[in-house]
Design a protein around this motif. Structure first.
Motif, PDB file in Angstrom:
ATOM      1  N   ARG A   1      68.562  34.036  34.583  1.00 45.99           N
ATOM      2  CA  ARG A   1      69.957  34.400  34.823  1.00 45.99           C
ATOM      3  C   ARG A   1      70.036  35.543  35.833  1.00 45.99           C
ATOM      4  NH1 ARG A   1      71.812  35.813  29.680  1.00 45.99           N
ATOM      5  NH2 ARG A   1      71.698  33.623  29.161  1.00 45.99           N
ATOM      6  N   LEU A   2      69.160  36.539  35.686  1.00 46.02           N
ATOM      7  CA  LEU A   2      69.151  37.681  36.598  1.00 46.02           C
ATOM      8  C   LEU A   2      68.756  37.251  38.009  1.00 46.02           C
ATOM      9  CD1 LEU A   2      69.296  40.744  37.110  1.00 46.02           C
ATOM     10  CD2 LEU A   2      66.875  40.848  36.481  1.00 46.02           C
ATOM     11  N   VAL A   3      67.709  36.451  38.116  1.00 43.82           N
ATOM     12  CA  VAL A   3      67.214  36.024  39.434  1.00 43.82           C
ATOM     13  C   VAL A   3      68.254  35.169  40.154  1.00 43.82           C
ATOM     14  CG1 VAL A   3      65.496  34.546  40.559  1.00 43.82           C
ATOM     15  CG2 VAL A   3      64.782  36.213  38.852  1.00 43.82           C
TER      16      VAL A   3
ATOM     17  N   ALA B   1      71.660  38.839  45.256  1.00 43.15           N
ATOM     18  CA  ALA B   1      72.094  38.765  46.651  1.00 43.15           C
ATOM     19  C   ALA B   1      72.546  40.144  47.125  1.00 43.15           C
ATOM     20  CB  ALA B   1      73.213  37.743  46.811  1.00 43.15           C
ATOM     21  N   ASP B   2      73.286  40.872  46.269  1.00 43.02           N
ATOM     22  CA  ASP B   2      73.709  42.230  46.611  1.00 43.02           C
ATOM     23  C   ASP B   2      72.506  43.147  46.756  1.00 43.02           C
ATOM     24  OD1 ASP B   2      76.337  41.430  46.578  1.00 43.02           O
ATOM     25  OD2 ASP B   2      76.723  42.162  44.540  1.00 43.02           O
ATOM     26  N   LEU B   3      71.525  42.982  45.894  1.00 44.08           N
ATOM     27  CA  LEU B   3      70.319  43.794  45.961  1.00 44.08           C
ATOM     28  C   LEU B   3      69.583  43.536  47.269  1.00 44.08           C
ATOM     29  CD1 LEU B   3      68.318  45.734  44.606  1.00 44.08           C
ATOM     30  CD2 LEU B   3      67.236  43.745  43.548  1.00 44.08           C
TER      31      LEU B   3
ATOM     32  N   LEU C   1      68.843  46.282  50.096  1.00 44.22           N
ATOM     33  CA  LEU C   1      67.488  46.556  50.581  1.00 44.22           C
ATOM     34  C   LEU C   1      67.411  46.444  52.105  1.00 44.22           C
ATOM     35  CD1 LEU C   1      65.260  44.816  47.888  1.00 44.22           C
ATOM     36  CD2 LEU C   1      65.515  47.263  48.307  1.00 44.22           C
ATOM     37  N   ARG C   2      68.096  45.456  52.678  1.00 40.13           N
ATOM     38  CA  ARG C   2      68.111  45.326  54.137  1.00 40.13           C
ATOM     39  C   ARG C   2      68.777  46.541  54.783  1.00 40.13           C
ATOM     40  NH1 ARG C   2      70.984  40.415  54.842  1.00 40.13           N
ATOM     41  NH2 ARG C   2      70.373  39.520  52.882  1.00 40.13           N
TER      42      ARG C   2
END
Length: 152
Positions: free
Chosen positions: A102-104, A110-112, A116-117
Protein backbone atom coordinates in the motif's frame (compact mmCIF):
# COMPACT_ATOMS: atom_id res chain seq x y z
CA UNK A 1 22.54 -41.21 8.66
CA UNK A 2 25.48 -40.92 6.29
CA UNK A 3 27.00 -37.47 5.86
CA UNK A 4 29.82 -35.95 3.87
CA UNK A 5 31.87 -33.48 5.92
CA UNK A 6 33.17 -30.43 4.06
CA UNK A 7 36.53 -30.19 5.78
CA UNK A 8 37.07 -26.64 4.49
CA UNK A 9 34.17 -25.52 6.72
CA UNK A 10 35.62 -26.98 9.92
CA UNK A 11 36.64 -24.04 12.12
CA UNK A 12 40.20 -24.22 13.37
CA UNK A 13 41.21 -27.05 11.06
CA UNK A 14 44.69 -26.80 9.47
CA UNK A 15 44.90 -25.94 5.76
CA UNK A 16 46.23 -29.39 4.89
CA UNK A 17 43.74 -31.38 6.91
CA UNK A 18 43.79 -34.68 5.05
CA UNK A 19 41.55 -37.49 6.20
CA UNK A 20 40.54 -36.72 9.79
CA UNK A 21 41.53 -38.95 12.66
CA UNK A 22 37.96 -39.45 13.85
CA UNK A 23 38.99 -41.83 16.65
CA UNK A 24 41.19 -39.13 18.19
CA UNK A 25 38.44 -36.54 17.79
CA UNK A 26 35.91 -38.87 19.40
CA UNK A 27 38.28 -39.43 22.34
CA UNK A 28 38.53 -35.62 22.70
CA UNK A 29 34.73 -35.38 22.84
CA UNK A 30 33.53 -34.83 19.24
CA UNK A 31 29.77 -35.35 19.22
CA UNK A 32 26.93 -34.68 16.81
CA UNK A 33 23.88 -32.81 18.03
CA UNK A 34 20.54 -32.03 16.42
CA UNK A 35 19.82 -28.28 16.70
CA UNK A 36 17.10 -25.94 15.51
CA UNK A 37 18.35 -24.01 12.47
CA UNK A 38 15.20 -21.95 11.98
CA UNK A 39 12.46 -21.50 14.53
CA UNK A 40 10.27 -20.02 11.84
CA UNK A 41 10.37 -23.06 9.54
CA UNK A 42 11.20 -25.68 12.15
CA UNK A 43 14.22 -26.78 10.11
CA UNK A 44 16.80 -28.77 12.05
CA UNK A 45 20.51 -29.17 11.42
CA UNK A 46 23.20 -31.56 12.54
CA UNK A 47 25.92 -29.67 14.42
CA UNK A 48 29.27 -31.01 15.61
CA UNK A 49 31.18 -29.80 18.62
CA UNK A 50 33.38 -31.13 21.39
CA UNK A 51 31.63 -32.33 24.54
CA UNK A 52 34.41 -34.10 26.47
CA UNK A 53 32.17 -34.70 29.50
CA UNK A 54 29.54 -36.63 27.51
CA UNK A 55 30.24 -40.34 27.11
CA UNK A 56 30.46 -41.80 23.64
CA UNK A 57 28.04 -44.43 22.45
CA UNK A 58 28.78 -46.16 19.14
CA UNK A 59 26.60 -48.78 17.44
CA UNK A 60 29.06 -50.15 14.81
CA UNK A 61 26.33 -50.24 12.16
CA UNK A 62 28.61 -49.89 9.12
CA UNK A 63 32.21 -50.87 8.50
CA UNK A 64 32.35 -48.68 5.35
CA UNK A 65 32.11 -45.33 7.14
CA UNK A 66 33.51 -43.91 10.35
CA UNK A 67 30.86 -43.59 13.03
CA UNK A 68 30.51 -40.46 15.14
CA UNK A 69 28.65 -40.47 18.43
CA UNK A 70 25.65 -38.22 18.85
CA UNK A 71 24.09 -36.57 21.86
CA UNK A 72 20.47 -37.44 22.59
CA UNK A 73 17.87 -35.09 21.16
CA UNK A 74 16.84 -32.55 23.72
CA UNK A 75 13.08 -32.76 24.28
CA UNK A 76 12.93 -29.01 24.79
CA UNK A 77 13.73 -28.49 21.07
CA UNK A 78 10.35 -29.93 20.17
CA UNK A 79 8.63 -28.13 23.05
CA UNK A 80 10.07 -24.83 21.81
CA UNK A 81 8.96 -25.59 18.25
CA UNK A 82 5.44 -26.45 19.48
CA UNK A 83 5.25 -23.11 21.29
CA UNK A 84 6.12 -21.03 18.22
CA UNK A 85 2.97 -19.17 17.10
CA UNK A 86 3.49 -19.89 13.40
CA UNK A 87 -0.07 -18.90 12.39
CA UNK A 88 0.27 -15.56 14.20
CA UNK A 89 3.71 -14.91 12.68
CA UNK A 90 2.38 -15.75 9.21
CA UNK A 91 -0.63 -13.47 9.68
CA UNK A 92 1.54 -10.58 10.92
CA UNK A 93 3.92 -11.07 8.01
CA UNK A 94 1.04 -11.04 5.52
CA UNK A 95 -0.31 -7.81 7.07
CA UNK A 96 3.15 -6.23 6.88
CA UNK A 97 3.43 -7.13 3.19
CA UNK A 98 0.00 -5.61 2.51
CA UNK A 99 1.05 -2.42 4.32
CA UNK A 100 4.32 -2.21 2.39
CA UNK A 101 2.50 -2.71 -0.92
CA UNK A 102 0.00 0.00 0.00
CA UNK A 103 2.84 2.39 0.89
CA UNK A 104 4.87 1.63 -2.25
CA UNK A 105 1.87 2.05 -4.53
CA UNK A 106 0.55 5.20 -2.84
CA UNK A 107 0.73 8.76 -4.11
CA UNK A 108 3.02 9.55 -1.18
CA UNK A 109 5.82 7.72 -2.96
CA UNK A 110 5.36 9.92 -6.04
CA UNK A 111 5.58 13.00 -3.78
CA UNK A 112 8.65 11.54 -2.11
CA UNK A 113 10.27 10.99 -5.51
CA UNK A 114 9.52 14.60 -6.49
CA UNK A 115 10.92 15.86 -3.18
CA UNK A 116 14.09 13.81 -3.60
CA UNK A 117 14.61 15.23 -7.10
CA UNK A 118 14.16 18.79 -5.76
CA UNK A 119 16.61 18.14 -2.91
CA UNK A 120 19.12 16.73 -5.40
CA UNK A 121 18.72 19.79 -7.64
CA UNK A 122 19.12 22.13 -4.63
CA UNK A 123 22.26 20.29 -3.53
CA UNK A 124 23.69 20.59 -7.05
CA UNK A 125 22.91 24.36 -7.09
CA UNK A 126 24.49 24.79 -3.67
CA UNK A 127 27.59 22.95 -4.90
CA UNK A 128 27.85 25.34 -7.87
CA UNK A 129 27.50 28.33 -5.53
CA UNK A 130 30.27 27.04 -3.26
CA UNK A 131 32.48 26.41 -6.28
CA UNK A 132 31.85 29.97 -7.58
CA UNK A 133 32.63 31.46 -4.17
CA UNK A 134 35.88 29.52 -3.98
CA UNK A 135 36.92 31.05 -7.31
CA UNK A 136 35.53 34.54 -6.51
CA UNK A 137 35.50 35.09 -2.71
CA UNK A 138 35.13 38.84 -3.25
CA UNK A 139 31.61 38.17 -4.51
CA UNK A 140 30.52 37.79 -0.88
CA UNK A 141 31.42 41.43 -0.23
CA UNK A 142 30.90 43.07 -3.63
CA UNK A 143 28.26 40.88 -5.24
CA UNK A 144 28.32 38.96 -8.48
CA UNK A 145 29.56 40.55 -11.71
CA UNK A 146 26.99 41.00 -14.48
CA UNK A 147 27.62 40.07 -18.12
CA UNK A 148 29.44 43.43 -18.69
CA UNK A 149 31.85 42.75 -15.81
CA UNK A 150 30.19 45.31 -13.51
CA UNK A 151 29.19 44.72 -9.88
CA UNK A 152 25.49 44.14 -9.33
Amino acid sequence: MVIDVELSRVKGAPDKFGYPDYEQFIQQGLRAKLEVQSFLTGQLMLAFDFYPDNPQKLYNISKNYPELPALPISPDIFEIMDEIPIKEITSNLAQAVVGINRLVNSEGIADLDKTLREVTQSARSFGLLVEYLELHPEALLKGKLNSKGEQR
